[in-house]
Design a protein around this motif. Structure first.
Motif, PDB file in Angstrom:
ATOM      1  N   UNK A 430       0.326  10.146  32.378  1.00  9.34           N
ATOM      2  CA  UNK A 430       1.244  11.159  32.902  1.00  9.34           C
ATOM      3  C   UNK A 430       0.830  12.547  32.405  1.00  9.34           C
ATOM      4  N   UNK A 431       0.464  12.648  31.110  1.00 12.92           N
ATOM      5  CA  UNK A 431       0.072  13.954  30.566  1.00 12.92           C
ATOM      6  C   UNK A 431      -1.101  14.521  31.373  1.00 12.92           C
ATOM      7  N   UNK A 432      -2.036  13.650  31.757  1.00 15.84           N
ATOM      8  CA  UNK A 432      -3.188  14.138  32.518  1.00 15.84           C
ATOM      9  C   UNK A 432      -2.813  14.476  33.952  1.00 15.84           C
ATOM     10  N   UNK A 433      -1.779  13.826  34.486  1.00 14.98           N
ATOM     11  CA  UNK A 433      -1.390  14.074  35.885  1.00 14.98           C
ATOM     12  C   UNK A 433      -0.489  15.301  36.039  1.00 14.98           C
ATOM     13  N   UNK A 434       0.081  15.769  34.944  1.00 12.82           N
ATOM     14  CA  UNK A 434       1.003  16.904  35.046  1.00 12.82           C
ATOM     15  C   UNK A 434       0.232  18.212  35.216  1.00 12.82           C
ATOM     16  N   UNK A 435       0.698  19.030  36.152  1.00 11.82           N
ATOM     17  CA  UNK A 435       0.015  20.304  36.449  1.00 11.82           C
ATOM     18  C   UNK A 435       0.611  21.406  35.591  1.00 11.82           C
ATOM     19  N   UNK A 436       0.361  21.334  34.271  1.00  5.46           N
ATOM     20  CA  UNK A 436       0.857  22.349  33.340  1.00  5.46           C
ATOM     21  C   UNK A 436      -0.219  22.632  32.298  1.00  5.46           C
ATOM     22  N   UNK A 437      -0.080  23.772  31.630  1.00  4.93           N
ATOM     23  CA  UNK A 437      -1.040  24.108  30.579  1.00  4.93           C
ATOM     24  C   UNK A 437      -0.751  23.389  29.275  1.00  4.93           C
ATOM     25  N   UNK A 438       0.490  22.914  29.113  1.00  2.00           N
ATOM     26  CA  UNK A 438       0.892  22.264  27.858  1.00  2.00           C
ATOM     27  C   UNK A 438       1.805  21.073  28.160  1.00  2.00           C
ATOM     28  N   UNK A 439       1.615  19.997  27.405  1.00  2.10           N
ATOM     29  CA  UNK A 439       2.466  18.810  27.576  1.00  2.10           C
ATOM     30  C   UNK A 439       2.926  18.345  26.202  1.00  2.10           C
ATOM     31  N   UNK A 440       4.214  18.178  26.030  1.00  4.12           N
ATOM     32  CA  UNK A 440       4.751  17.594  24.808  1.00  4.12           C
ATOM     33  C   UNK A 440       5.008  16.116  25.036  1.00  4.12           C
ATOM     34  N   UNK A 441       4.443  15.261  24.190  1.00  2.00           N
ATOM     35  CA  UNK A 441       4.674  13.818  24.293  1.00  2.00           C
ATOM     36  C   UNK A 441       5.602  13.417  23.155  1.00  2.00           C
ATOM     37  N   UNK A 442       6.785  12.981  23.503  1.00  2.00           N
ATOM     38  CA  UNK A 442       7.807  12.603  22.515  1.00  2.00           C
ATOM     39  C   UNK A 442       8.065  13.737  21.517  1.00  2.00           C
ATOM     40  N   UNK A 443       7.969  14.963  21.999  1.00  2.00           N
ATOM     41  CA  UNK A 443       8.253  16.144  21.176  1.00  2.00           C
ATOM     42  C   UNK A 443       8.945  17.188  22.028  1.00  2.00           C
ATOM     43  N   UNK A 444       9.976  17.812  21.453  1.00  2.00           N
ATOM     44  CA  UNK A 444      10.727  18.820  22.201  1.00  2.00           C
ATOM     45  C   UNK A 444      10.310  20.242  21.890  1.00  2.00           C
ATOM     46  N   UNK A 445       9.525  20.422  20.824  1.00  2.00           N
ATOM     47  CA  UNK A 445       9.026  21.758  20.471  1.00  2.00           C
ATOM     48  C   UNK A 445       7.520  21.648  20.317  1.00  2.00           C
ATOM     49  N   UNK A 446       6.777  22.469  21.047  1.00  2.00           N
ATOM     50  CA  UNK A 446       5.318  22.274  21.057  1.00  2.00           C
ATOM     51  C   UNK A 446       4.529  23.486  20.571  1.00  2.00           C
ATOM     52  N   UNK A 447       5.144  24.682  20.542  1.00  2.00           N
ATOM     53  CA  UNK A 447       4.385  25.886  20.182  1.00  2.00           C
ATOM     54  C   UNK A 447       3.809  25.740  18.778  1.00  2.00           C
ATOM     55  N   UNK A 448       2.543  26.116  18.621  1.00  2.00           N
ATOM     56  CA  UNK A 448       1.885  25.997  17.326  1.00  2.00           C
ATOM     57  C   UNK A 448       0.807  27.062  17.271  1.00  2.00           C
ATOM     58  N   UNK A 449       0.723  27.746  16.135  1.00  2.00           N
ATOM     59  CA  UNK A 449      -0.257  28.825  15.998  1.00  2.00           C
ATOM     60  C   UNK A 449      -1.676  28.332  16.252  1.00  2.00           C
ATOM     61  N   UNK A 450      -1.941  27.051  15.968  1.00  2.00           N
ATOM     62  CA  UNK A 450      -3.298  26.521  16.076  1.00  2.00           C
ATOM     63  C   UNK A 450      -3.602  25.925  17.449  1.00  2.00           C
ATOM     64  N   UNK A 451      -2.632  25.978  18.373  1.00  2.00           N
ATOM     65  CA  UNK A 451      -2.819  25.356  19.688  1.00  2.00           C
ATOM     66  C   UNK A 451      -2.840  26.426  20.784  1.00  2.00           C
TER      67      UNK A 451
END
Ligand code: ADP
Length: 482
Positions: A430-451
């Motif tokens: 699913x992560x590969x099929x989603x047309x987005x720049x970022x995907x969170x898997x079992x996580x609700x907050x994804x922003x990270x300085x290193x990503x």
């Protein structure tokens, strides 16, 4: 917590040009969205101030680019230390001018300052390459150089982080920059101007120009042939205007635009974890984040249970002015924003959605709106298409993985997506099929300085943070050798 009156009396309210505070001919008011009252008057930059800031940026560009990267790094590192030392002041200012609860403002100080530290570390790791032409006719040297003077236009929702995520990589790369913060939240950026002055940034490298009339300030800057790049975070509509303006002089452009993040819960998900993630993805920043979960697609097998749990959690939240203890939901930024949210809820209800909690503005002063859950949201409801930017969770059901993916991708936006499943194969599929720049898997907050942060489709161009972020401020040069 610092004393509010003392903090407002001490915060810089003039423009920062050439490393100094410069008064403007006019001022404009900054409001507290928790009360609707004026907090303070701030200098209003004119087109002439824009030209002065570009003079300073262009004048400083060559020497800043030639400054050893270690020195640029040390200045960024000092700016990080000074920002952290002023965490109480930054946090309270953000809560006052933007409305978010104080705990979230502290979170943003940590997150926003972190870009200064991260790009201090990246500044000394800009690499090129050396190779031989396959034909044997010569050698190839590839080197990176700063793009040049850059204009940054930032939004009000993360007044510190949306600035530092641009300023830090630009300075690290050797670019000078003029920042135009959002008119709603100039105070945080003006205090950051003080931080950079105290950190020893040479005059002219960074200017900060608040204004109540963005286009009058920035239109002439786009026409000025010294400007080489625009970096923008804001709505897709304004981003398209700025991209069109960039085309006239073929400016480099980085665009972090709107989102419409799907939050997809599959039948095999850990339901409690999914509800926790939903609360974080929906309610961080009172829903006023471009990565905010905008629509919840839940497998019909667990739809009723998920809706009931989310309703319980949303109805238990404490609403109020962000500086008060225990407040979890602050006001929206403006009356205009609140009526946009109210109108999306009204439209969904009219088309058949069910309100399971909330659904109304809070009476009294300030721009508060109740945390709201909408169930059975029909496919034609506008809330599934538009960016909500408020504390409203719209839930709709689906049957099976394929239908979930199609529903998630049914948007012109492509910033973030969230999926909940315990099945690793499914998560990857699913992560590969989603047309987005970022995907969170079992996580609700994804922003990270290193990503790398950024979107596809109408959510933007380019990436911020990570090892990718500095590339936006670098040109590639090829030098052919015999
Ligand atoms: P939001 O909905 O978050 O306010 P906007 O896209 O309207 O998003 O604003 C983001 C930033 O863009 C703000 O700093 C705003 O002042 C600026 N802005 C809006 N319109 C223009 C414009 N025509 N030219 C330059 N900057 C603009």
């Amino acid at each position: 917590m610092p004393d509010m009156a003392a903090l407002l009396a001490a915060v810089p309210t003039d423009l920062w040009i050439g490393g100094k505070q410069v008064p403007a001919e006019r001022t404009f008011p900054v409001f507290n969205p928790a009360t609707g009252e004026v907090l303070i008057e701030v200098a209003d930059a004119s087109a002439a101030d824009g030209a002065r800031a570009l003079d300073a940026a262009a004048g400083a560009q060559a020497s800043w680019a030639a400054t050893p990267s270690r020195e640029r790094a040390e200045i960024l590192r000092r700016a990080w230390e000074l920002t952290i030392a002023l965490r109480d002041e930054f946090a309270l200012l953000m809560t006052l001018e933007m409305g978010k609860p104080l705990a979230e403002s502290y979170g943003e100080v940590t997150y926003g300052a972190e870009f200064l530290r991260w790009f201090a570390e990246e500044a000394v790791r800009v690499h090129g390459r050396y190779t031989h032409a396959p034909s044997g006719t010569g050698r190839i040297v590839v080197t990176k150089q700063p793009v040049g003077p850059t204009l940054a236009i930032t939004p009000w929702n993360f007044p510190l982080a949306m600035g530092t995520r641009k300023i830090a990589p630009a300075l690290a790369a050797g670019c000078t920059m003029v920042v135009k913060p959002a008119a709603e939240t100039p105070l945080t950026m003006l205090l950051l101007g003080q931080v950079f002055a105290d950190a020893g940034l040479p005059p002219g490298v960074l200017s900060i120009l608040p204004t109540a009339d963005a286009a009058s300030l920035t239109d002439p800057m786009f026409a000025d042939d010294r400007l080489r790049k625009i970096t923008f975070t804001g709505s897709t509509g304004v981003g398209k205007i700025l991209l069109a303006q960039s085309a006239t002089r073929v400016l480099r452009a980085s665009m972090e635009l709107g989102g419409n993040a799907p939050f997809v819960v599959f039948a095999d998900a850990d339901l409690d974890a999914a509800v926790d993630g939903a609360m974080a993805a929906k309610m961080r920043n009172t829903g006023e984040a471009c990565t905010a979960a905008n629509r919840f697609h839940v497998d019909n097998a667990i739809l009723a249970e998920f809706t009931a749990e989310l309703t319980d959690r949303m109805s238990a939240l404490t609403i109020g002015p962000g500086h008060l203890d225990g407040v979890q939901v602050g006001p929206l930024i403006s009356e205009k924003q609140r009526s946009t949210v109210a109108e999306l809820v009204r439209d969904a209800k009219e088309k058949g959605a069910r309100v399971t909690t909330g659904g109304a503005s809070v009476a009294g002063e300030g721009y508060f709106y109740e945390p709201t859950v909408l169930a059975d949201v029909p496919a034609d409801a506008r809330i599934l298409r538009a960016e909500v930017f408020g504390p409203v969770a719209a839930i709709t059901g689906f049957d099976g993985e394929t239908e979930g993916i199609i529903a998630a991708n049914n948007t012109e936006f492509g910033l973030a997506a969230y999926i909940y499943t315990k099945d690793l194969d499914r998560a990857l599929r699913v992560a590969e099929a989603l047309e987005t720049g970022m995907v969170g898997v079992n996580r609700g907050v994804i922003s990270d300085v290193a990503a790398p942060f950024g979107g596809v489709k109408e959510s933007g161009l380019g990436r911020e943070a990570g090892t990718e972020g500095i590339e936006e401020y670098l040109e590639t040069k090829y030098i052919a050798l015999p």
